[in-house]
Write a protein that holds these residues in place. Structure first.
Motif, PDB file in Angstrom:
ATOM      1  N   ASN A  30      17.119   3.816   9.373  1.00 11.61           N
ATOM      2  CA  ASN A  30      15.772   3.306   9.635  1.00 11.61           C
ATOM      3  C   ASN A  30      14.777   4.465   9.597  1.00 11.61           C
ATOM      4  O   ASN A  30      14.473   5.079  10.617  1.00 11.61           O
ATOM      5  N   LYS A 197       0.478  -4.782   8.326  1.00 10.13           N
ATOM      6  CA  LYS A 197       1.691  -5.590   8.322  1.00 10.13           C
ATOM      7  C   LYS A 197       1.349  -7.071   8.306  1.00 10.13           C
ATOM      8  O   LYS A 197       0.430  -7.520   8.998  1.00 10.13           O
ATOM      9  N   GLY A 199       3.871 -10.424   8.443  1.00  7.25           N
ATOM     10  CA  GLY A 199       5.249 -10.906   8.426  1.00  7.25           C
ATOM     11  C   GLY A 199       6.211  -9.733   8.321  1.00  7.25           C
ATOM     12  O   GLY A 199       6.127  -8.768   9.078  1.00  7.25           O
ATOM     13  N   GLU A 200       7.122  -9.801   7.357  1.00  3.51           N
ATOM     14  CA  GLU A 200       8.078  -8.714   7.129  1.00  3.51           C
ATOM     15  C   GLU A 200       7.607  -7.745   6.062  1.00  3.51           C
ATOM     16  O   GLU A 200       8.331  -6.826   5.699  1.00  3.51           O
ATOM     17  N   GLN A 201       6.398  -7.934   5.558  1.00  2.00           N
ATOM     18  CA  GLN A 201       5.866  -7.065   4.519  1.00  2.00           C
ATOM     19  C   GLN A 201       4.729  -6.211   5.058  1.00  2.00           C
ATOM     20  O   GLN A 201       4.105  -6.539   6.066  1.00  2.00           O
ATOM     21  N   PHE A 232       8.090  -3.541   2.460  1.00  2.00           N
ATOM     22  CA  PHE A 232       7.418  -2.905   3.591  1.00  2.00           C
ATOM     23  C   PHE A 232       7.061  -1.491   3.150  1.00  2.00           C
ATOM     24  O   PHE A 232       7.923  -0.620   3.055  1.00  2.00           O
ATOM     25  N   ARG A 248      10.571  -0.106   2.275  1.00  2.00           N
ATOM     26  CA  ARG A 248      11.791  -0.813   2.671  1.00  2.00           C
ATOM     27  C   ARG A 248      11.825  -2.151   1.945  1.00  2.00           C
ATOM     28  O   ARG A 248      10.894  -2.952   2.042  1.00  2.00           O
ATOM     29  N   PRO A 250      13.688  -5.953   0.890  1.00  2.05           N
ATOM     30  CA  PRO A 250      14.298  -7.012   1.706  1.00  2.05           C
ATOM     31  C   PRO A 250      15.792  -6.834   1.965  1.00  2.05           C
ATOM     32  O   PRO A 250      16.318  -7.381   2.938  1.00  2.05           O
TER      33      PRO A 250
END
Length: 389
Positions: A30, A197, A199-201, A232, A248, A250
């Motif tokens: 990470n 940011k 959501g996840e993006q 991301f 990053r 998916p």
């Protein structure tokens, strides 16, 4: 009120180089951030189960990856800025909720040495995330957090160093803050870069600054070279001609990117040719007298603060577009390749400093380097001469 809309080209115009998108690391770790120090030292901020820590790696050599014990003074550690000379990093360190600070470290080419501390503002962060950027002069601090009355989630705040302490952080307002989370602030010249940011993006944006720290106009999303779709994208920075950021995807893969122009090729030979490095002083070397000579410690390749100030004062008296002959020297102490490398890096890093801090002056350079036959401080230097055109 009339809205001012800027294009991404405005923010990137000062970096209109031929870049190749270069992936320097792909991992499932990470990676929260990265920073390139000097020519090839990469610092990674990595989140782990028991905290957040800094690791280093020589660019292009993943076998050198290691935890930087000297930099990790807290349970949460992150690089939040760097000095103008290119050899200092500012590290945020948090031990517990009430104990956090900024620590200044100097890099001598081999090790990090602590040179000072600065307090971090006393804040109450309602978010599990915290980000920051400290300007090279250590007087401007941007914070990404939820300090109450946000536009949505995490917002960007500004604090100034006045009277020996930080002012109460104040929101940057809208824009750039929105109902989404804004984070990873970084200032380059007169532009603020940050990530937003959804959501996840997440995607990297830029907005012009007025008075050095106040956003003006509408933020613009950077082009696809930086922002990969459905990913991301965060941590964008630019130091001189070098860009860096994290993406990053998916599938959980973190990719660190460092983009820059081709490495500078010195005239005639390179160190790896194993020929006398004095050949780098080509026949085009001017016969004009040395206008400035800067001294270095043993094995040091970065200027100290006094030398940087002397160089800035010298450049202030020169005309825009002037051409300089910059020659780095090393004394005769140490292995042959090491001496040659130090002499070369002194010249190259001085040029990079000028381009980073005085890029708008459009100075031009010719470089050289030489290992002298004597040993001692007088042989550890960089000479700067003005070429006639």
């Amino acid at each position: 009120m009339k809205k001012i809309i800027y294009t991404a080209a405005l923010f990137l115009s000062s970096a209109a180089y031929t870049f190749a998108q270069t992936s320097i690391k792909e991992t499932r770790e990470n990676i929260a951030d990265l920073f390139v120090l000097g020519e090839d030292l990469v610092l990674y901020t990595i989140k782990e189960q028991d905290g957040q820590y800094l690791y280093s790696e020589r660019k292009g050599d993943q076998s050198t990856f290691k935890k930087e014990i000297a930099l990790n003074g807290g349970a949460v550690n992150a690089v939040i800025g760097s000095g103008a000379g290119g050899n200092e990093v500012y590290v945020y360190q948090k031990t517990d909720r009430r104990d956090h600070k900024i620590v200044i470290y100097r890099w001598d080419g081999a090790n990090f040495q602590k040179t000072g501390e600065k307090p971090f503002p006393n804040i109450r962060n309602n978010s599990s995330n915290l980000g920051a950027y400290l300007s090279p002069d250590q007087n401007t601090l941007l914070i990404a957090a939820d300090l109450g009355k946000t536009q949505g989630y995490d917002d960007l705040y500004l604090s100034k160093w006045e009277g020996g302490k930080w002012t109460k952080p104040s929101t940057l307002g809208t824009p750039p803050n929105t109902r989404e989370a804004e984070f990873a602030p970084y200032i380059v010249n007169d532009s603020l870069f940050f990530s937003r940011k959804s959501g996840e993006q997440a995607y990297v944006y830029a907005v012009p600054l007025a008075n050095g720290s106040q956003p003006t106009g509408q933020p613009v999303r950077l082009p696809g070279r930086v922002n990969q779709d459905n990913a991301f994208n965060a941590g964008y920075k630019r130091v001189g001609e070098t860009e860096m950021w994290i993406t990053r995807t998916p599938d959980g893969t973190y990719t660190a990117y460092v983009n820059g122009p081709e490495p500078i090729k010195l005239n005639v030979v390179s160190v790896l040719d194993e020929q006398p490095v004095s050949e780098l002083a080509t026949a085009s070397q001017p016969s004009s007298p040395t206008l400035l000579s800067l001294s270095y410690g043993f094995n040091e390749v970065y200027m100290d603060d006094a030398s940087a100030a002397a160089l800035d004062q010298f450049l202030a008296k020169q005309t825009d577009g002037a051409v300089f002959w910059v020659k780095g020297y090393s004394d005769n102490k140490g292995p042959a390749k090491g001496k040659a490398r130090v002499a070369r890096q002194r010249a190259v890093l001085l040029q990079k400093y000028i381009e980073m801090k005085h890029g708008q002056r459009q100075f031009k350079f010719e470089l050289g380097s030489e290992v002298l036959g004597t040993e001692g401080p007088e042989a550890r230097k960089v000479e700067v001469r003005l070429r006639s055109r």
